[in-house]
Design a protein around this motif. Structure first.
Motif, PDB file in Angstrom:
ATOM      1  N   UNK A   6     -12.557 -43.169  10.646  1.00  0.00           N
ATOM      2  CA  UNK A   6     -12.016 -42.703   9.363  1.00  0.00           C
ATOM      3  C   UNK A   6     -10.493 -42.867   9.248  1.00  0.00           C
ATOM      4  N   UNK A   7      -9.892 -43.616  10.168  1.00  0.00           N
ATOM      5  CA  UNK A   7      -8.426 -43.727  10.130  1.00  0.00           C
ATOM      6  C   UNK A   7      -7.950 -44.276   8.781  1.00  0.00           C
ATOM      7  N   UNK A   8      -8.579 -45.365   8.345  1.00  0.00           N
ATOM      8  CA  UNK A   8      -8.139 -46.012   7.104  1.00  0.00           C
ATOM      9  C   UNK A   8      -8.423 -45.150   5.885  1.00  0.00           C
ATOM     10  N   UNK A   9      -9.644 -44.619   5.827  1.00  0.00           N
ATOM     11  CA  UNK A   9      -9.998 -43.848   4.637  1.00  0.00           C
ATOM     12  C   UNK A   9      -9.160 -42.574   4.565  1.00  0.00           C
ATOM     13  N   UNK A  54     -11.045 -38.041   0.131  1.00  0.00           N
ATOM     14  CA  UNK A  54     -11.604 -36.774   0.613  1.00  0.00           C
ATOM     15  C   UNK A  54     -12.664 -37.040   1.682  1.00  0.00           C
ATOM     16  N   UNK A  55     -12.697 -36.156   2.673  1.00  0.00           N
ATOM     17  CA  UNK A  55     -13.693 -36.242   3.745  1.00  0.00           C
ATOM     18  C   UNK A  55     -14.366 -34.890   3.899  1.00  0.00           C
ATOM     19  N   UNK A  89     -10.804 -42.018  -4.002  1.00  0.00           N
ATOM     20  CA  UNK A  89      -9.698 -42.854  -4.482  1.00  0.00           C
ATOM     21  C   UNK A  89     -10.325 -43.995  -5.264  1.00  0.00           C
ATOM     22  N   UNK A  90     -10.162 -43.971  -6.578  1.00  0.00           N
ATOM     23  CA  UNK A  90     -10.840 -44.961  -7.420  1.00  0.00           C
ATOM     24  C   UNK A  90     -10.491 -46.373  -6.962  1.00  0.00           C
ATOM     25  N   UNK A  91     -11.514 -47.219  -6.912  1.00  0.00           N
ATOM     26  CA  UNK A  91     -11.297 -48.611  -6.550  1.00  0.00           C
ATOM     27  C   UNK A  91     -11.387 -48.889  -5.068  1.00  0.00           C
TER      28      UNK A  91
END
Lengths: 375, 485, 119
Positions: free
Chosen positions: B265-268, B274-275, B296-298
């Motif tokens: 999940x580093x990038x996201x 949100x996580x 995050x839209x897109x």
């Protein structure tokens, strides 16, 4: 840890500090030293925390060029820092890695250096000659700092400058505060302050607590809190980006305004000034510019790896100087706000705490200069 | 700066399938991967496998060949050997051979998959201790296998698979030690209906167990309290463990450990998506809409990075996300989009039917989630579990404060190997749910990058930096290595 | 440094041999494999000691996550050995403690590079 009773607001404290950053904790420690029972109300883990993202400089040179009282305050704090750090180490065992062997401000271009020298010379005049600094040409600079690159114009040298590890400083202050019986509540933020019967009631989401007196040290949060107790705190965020690189073997002898090496070997590069509102992210353009400048100052940094970056929000008044003031309409409410929480920590834990505790030293501190009414 | 309709980070099954689907819809696609060859970890090197005998890795591995072949499409630009170090909402920064550049995109698909769950136990930093995933990568890329006393210890499907693969390759295994707590077998019973729908996976598991028995691999269950022992030179020489009421010990030169995989999940996290805490899988997962779009839209996620589902699910999710993106960018009509989405969803649901059973059965033992005080949690900065617990009990607000106070998570791995553990230790010590304790703030760079590479973008901007006092940027970037090539 | 490898090479498809230098000694590697794999195959290690306590470490995850395989590769300190493919003549050094920075800070580097060449 917070007890259930504290949550309900039943635990007594003589004075409550709103804000558990470097400023609030320093004041809180000073008040504890003066025998007061102190509570600190803090935000949680994700607060906009300048205390965590700052550069760790205990810095004097060039500070207060348009405000001699601020120059005096900064230098006074720098002089008090040694005892402050020693006290922390004695009570907590934590060495906050203070070194005050002098600091450099490196200028890349000749005109930048000239402007800086002009400024420091005018400060020296303001202080009747008592303002130590030296101007270093590239050769003299290389003597002090051999890693410096071939294309810098020179530097100014301030013998009173130094640095500290701000993360260890935070840790030591928290530990000392708790060990001395302080109550640290992380349920913040405070949303409302009401005064009644000469005391204050603080209100947050789902909690309230009573306190005899209150110190506003909530950084940018002071803006809305101050208005509730008749004080003026026109604060705006100003982002500074910090690049933090991996540990390397000792490379830099002295801190400077843009690059420093911590005792662990980590390299920090900063800083930018951007008026960006409440956004503590970073931008590629500024990161790249900071990195390029750092490499020009110290070419060996080109191969050093960046591990993380920080956008921290400075707490800025319109003139950049602090506000220290007791409310006239709400006596017992104090405002303490500044953007140099590291440099001023020793003065906050000392003379400023004395003033809040009731010592009549406001004149000696020149506090009328730092009133919020000046805006 | 070059612009693409879709930038995909990660050329594993999700990324490869998405690239082809998007390209077929007419999108210009950038497919970015840190490796020189596509495949991700599961299909690592499948285009040019090292091992001569295909039986060792088995047909599930070579199933990746068709995905790699399909990548030869004119709409797909290949960025291989490219390390992404920063992601913004419409641009990203990457480095190839020491040269950094930015590319722009309309949509981003993060397909960076999973990492093995950190397995902290006393001695896990000893040279000679490696992960099961590491052993598989060595098989796939080098045809390299452990030689000398080998122990495999842990829990999860990959544990059995690597034992079978190494055994097929003629590697002797001293012991396969299963740490799955016995009560997990009971706890997983409730998930049997789904498991029966996923009967093919059950059959695979059963046949792996049978194969190990047939090959005479000593398979011990109910193992706990692992402790790796080092010789005078610091090299692994043995493993002690608890089983059947006794402390036991085996010599070994290599110890392969595994406790399942978790989303990377580093990038996201770095883009602020949100996580949520997944209590069953004991990991964070990004919050996704039915097509894989983050908050995050897109920005989309497909594959194990959005929650563990395995290679087949990843491939289907990659296609699903690509269809959605093509639809959003008006390259795929609503009717066709819905038709495809429904069909893909049915296949994904079918493939995921087994997951609740596997997740419950292979939930790691508590000693690996919240290790003993003496255990190193942060390998980089060498912070022990006891220090994290002490900080949490001392009122430390959360993982970010703990990081600032202890340096846990500040080393080069940027918290990848300690983040989960620190959150779980703090939750335990402060008696709060992990979801409330939270996680490290992940900031750029996503991977360590030289200051020279960062500075390389200073000349690459269209605008001057906002900071007035910063001197004119100079173009300084390169590794001597790339020049000498 | 260990001399007998704890890893062996299985029968493999044809691939070119690449010679790299590890701590000054020649190591034969397989084209396309990582420096970390070549070092393990040669039985060399530990590949670094930590900056904090000088304790020994060797490659752990082999997929770029753990950063245990940091080595000096062709003069670049703290390079990920598992993410760097072997190349003929590559010079690999094991790091002990905190990485060094290149001592030479002389002129050629900082300013003369042409703007935009790295686009």
């Amino acid at each position: 840890m917070m007890s259930a009773a504290a949550k309900m607001g039943r635990v007594e404290a003589d004075i409550t500090v709103i804000g558990g950053g470097l400023v609030g904790l320093a004041v809180a420690l000073g008040l504890q030293d003066r025998g007061l029972r102190v509570a600190v109300v803090d935000e949680g883990d994700l607060a906009l925390r300048a205390s965590r993202g700052n550069f760790g400089l205990v810095w004097v040179q060039g500070k207060g060029d348009t405000c001699p009282a601020y120059a005096r305050l900064s230098r006074r704090s720098a002089r008090l820092w040694g005892d402050f750090a020693a006290g922390l180490q004695e009570s907590t065992g934590i060495d906050v890695q203070l070194t005050q062997r002098g600091g450099l401000f490196i200028c890349l271009e000749q005109d930048e250096l000239q402007k800086r020298v002009d400024m420091l010379e005018s400060m020296r005049r303001q202080h009747d000659g008592d303002y130590p600094f030296e101007v270093l040409d590239p050769a003299a600079l290389r003597d002090k700092e051999p890693a410096v690159g071939p294309t810098v114009a020179g530097a100014t040298w301030g013998p009173e400058d130094g640095h500290v590890n701000p993360l260890l400083l935070m840790r030591a202050m928290v530990q000392r505060f708790l060990d001395a019986g302080g109550q640290l509540l992380t349920d913040g933020p405070v949303e409302r302050i009401e005064s009644h019967n000469g005391a204050f009631r603080l209100q947050g989401a789902g909690w309230t607590r009573e306190t005899g007196r209150v110190v506003l040290a909530a950084g940018l949060g002071n803006k809305s809190l101050a208005a509730q107790v008749g004080l003026n705190a026109p604060l705006e965020p100003n982002r500074g980006q910090v690049l933090i690189a991996e540990r390397v073997q000792p490379l830099l002898n002295y801190p400077n305004g843009h690059v420093r090496q911590t005792a662990e070997g980590t390299i920090q590069c900063g800083d930018s000034k951007e008026d960006v509102g409440f956004d503590c992210g970073t931008t590629t353009e500024v990161e790249a510019a900071i990195a390029a400048r750092a490499i020009r100052m110290f070419p060996a940094l080109e191969q050093v790896r960046l591990v993380r970056s920080w956008g921290a929000l400075r707490v800025m008044t319109p003139d950049g100087y602090p506000i220290y003031q007791q409310s006239e309409s709400h006596p017992g409410a104090y405002l303490v706000t500044c953007h140099s929480g590291v440099t001023l920590a020793a003065v906050h834990a000392g003379p400023i705490a004395d003033w809040i505790a009731g010592e009549n030293n406001a004149g000696e501190l020149e506090l009328e200069v730092f009133h919020g009414d000046r805006f | 700066m070059n612009h693409y309709d879709l930038a995909i980070i990660g050329a594993g099954p999700a990324g490869m399938a998405a690239a082809v689907t998007a390209a077929e819809s007419g999108l210009q696609v950038a497919l970015i991967d840190e490796q020189a060859r596509p495949g991700g970890q599961i299909y690592r090197n499948v285009g040019s496998p090292a091992l001569r005998q295909r039986e060792i890795l088995g047909p599930d591995y070579y199933a990746g060949e068709r995905l790699v072949e399909a990548l030869d499409h004119p709409q797909i630009t290949d960025f291989s050997g490219a390390m992404v170090w920063e992601v913004r909402t419409d641009t990203l920064c990457l480095t190839v051979d020491g040269q950094s550049r930015q590319i722009g995109f309309q949509r981003l698909l993060i397909a960076t998959g999973a990492q093995e769950r950190p397995v902290p136990f006393p001695g896990w930093t000893t040279p000679g201790v490696m992960t099961c995933g590491a052993a598989q990568i060595m098989l796939k890329t080098s045809g390299l296998a452990p030689n000398g006393p080998l122990i495999i210890a842990g829990s999860g499907p990959l544990l059995l698979l690597i034992a079978c693969q190494l055994s097929r390759a003629g590697v002797e295994i001293e012991a396969l030690l299963e740490t799955t707590p016995r009560r997990r077998y009971l706890e997983s019973l409730s998930a049997w209906p789904g498991a029966l729908r996923g009967w093919r996976y059950l059959l695979k598991g059963a046949s792996m167990l049978a194969e190990l028995r047939r090959r005479g691999v000593k398979h011990l269950t109910g193992v706990s309290q692992l402790r790796a022992e080092a010789d005078a030179e610091g090299q692994l020489c043995g493993l002690s463990y608890h089983r059947g009421g006794h402390q036991q010990r085996l010599d070994c030169a290599t110890l392969l450990v595994h406790q399942g995989v978790v989303p990377n999940v580093q990038l996201s996290r770095s883009i602020g998506a949100a996580h949520d805490w997944d209590e069953v899988q004991q990991c964070w997962r990004p919050r996704l809409d039915p097509y894989g779009e983050t908050t995050q839209a897109g920005v989309f996620i497909a594959g194990d990075g959005g929650g563990i589902g395995g290679a087949l699910v990843a491939e289907l999710q990659g296609r699903r996300a690509a269809n959605r993106i093509a639809n959003q960018l008006s390259r795929l009509g609503a009717t066709e989009f819905e038709h495809r989405a429904n069909s893909l969803q049915r296949q994904i649901d079918f493939q995921l039917a087994i997951r609740p059973f596997l997740d419950r059965l292979y939930r790691p033992a508590d000693e690996f989630l919240r290790p003993s005080d003496e255990t190193l949690v942060c390998r980089c900065e060498e912070v022990r579990a006891g220090e994290i617990r002490q900080l949490a009990r001392g009122g430390c607000a959360g993982p970010n404060q703990a990081k600032a106070f202890s340096r846990a998570g500040m080393g080069p791995c940027q918290g990848r190997l300690c983040g989960l553990t620190v959150s779980q230790l703090m939750a335990e010590a402060s008696d709060r749910p992990v979801a409330e304790v939270g996680y490290y703030n992940i900031r750029s760079p996503i991977k360590p990058v030289t200051l020279g590479e960062v500075a390389g973008l200073a000349a690459d901007q269209d605008q001057q930096p906002q900071a007035p006092q910063i001197a004119e940027p100079s173009a300084v970037s390169n590794y001597q290595r790339s020049v000498s090539r | 440094m260990a001399t007998v490898s704890n890893f062996k090479r299985l029968p493999a498809n044809a691939a070119a041999e690449v010679c790299i230098w590890v701590e000054g000694q020649p190591v034969t590697a397989r084209e396309g494999e990582s420096v970390a794999a070549a070092v393990l195959a040669a039985g060399l290690g530990p590949t670094r000691t930590t900056p904090v306590s000088d304790s020994a470490r060797s490659p752990y995850c082999m997929m770029g996550v753990c950063f245990e395989c940091l080595m000096e590769i062709d003069g670049q300190a703290n390079s990920q050995g598992c993410m760097t493919a072997v190349e003929e003549g590559m010079q690999v050094r094991f790091q002990r403690g905190i990485r060094a920075v290149p001592a030479d800070t002389d002129t050629e580097k900082s300013t003369e590079k042409e703007a935009g060449e790295n686009r």
